[in-house]
Scaffold this motif. Sequence first.
Motif: not given
Length: 112
Positions: A50-52, A56
Amino acid sequence: MKFLLNLYLDAAALPGDGFDHEGFLAAAGQTGELITGHLFADPSISAVVQARGGVVTVTEGPYRQSPDHVASQYLVDCESRERAVELAALISSDRTRCVEVRPLMDSAGMEM
């Protein structure tokens, strides 16, 4: 139209459970509707990326806690949604939770 048939199994199912698909493979193979299919490895050995906000993260194991998981999928090319549902019914058994019939889209949107 192309459809993805996702087969969901109980997360506690043993490897190989629910994979008695000879009827489906014969029907979809003889008509040329079956494009490809894949069996998935146990979800406990997967990774979720997930990249937020530019950060990452990688998490080991299944994406979500659930009593079932996608165990395999088939890609079919059928004349109609109704035909894709007929083929999905050939996969469904007492050991499967369900078979999801999902139409695919290309860059232009829904393929009709």
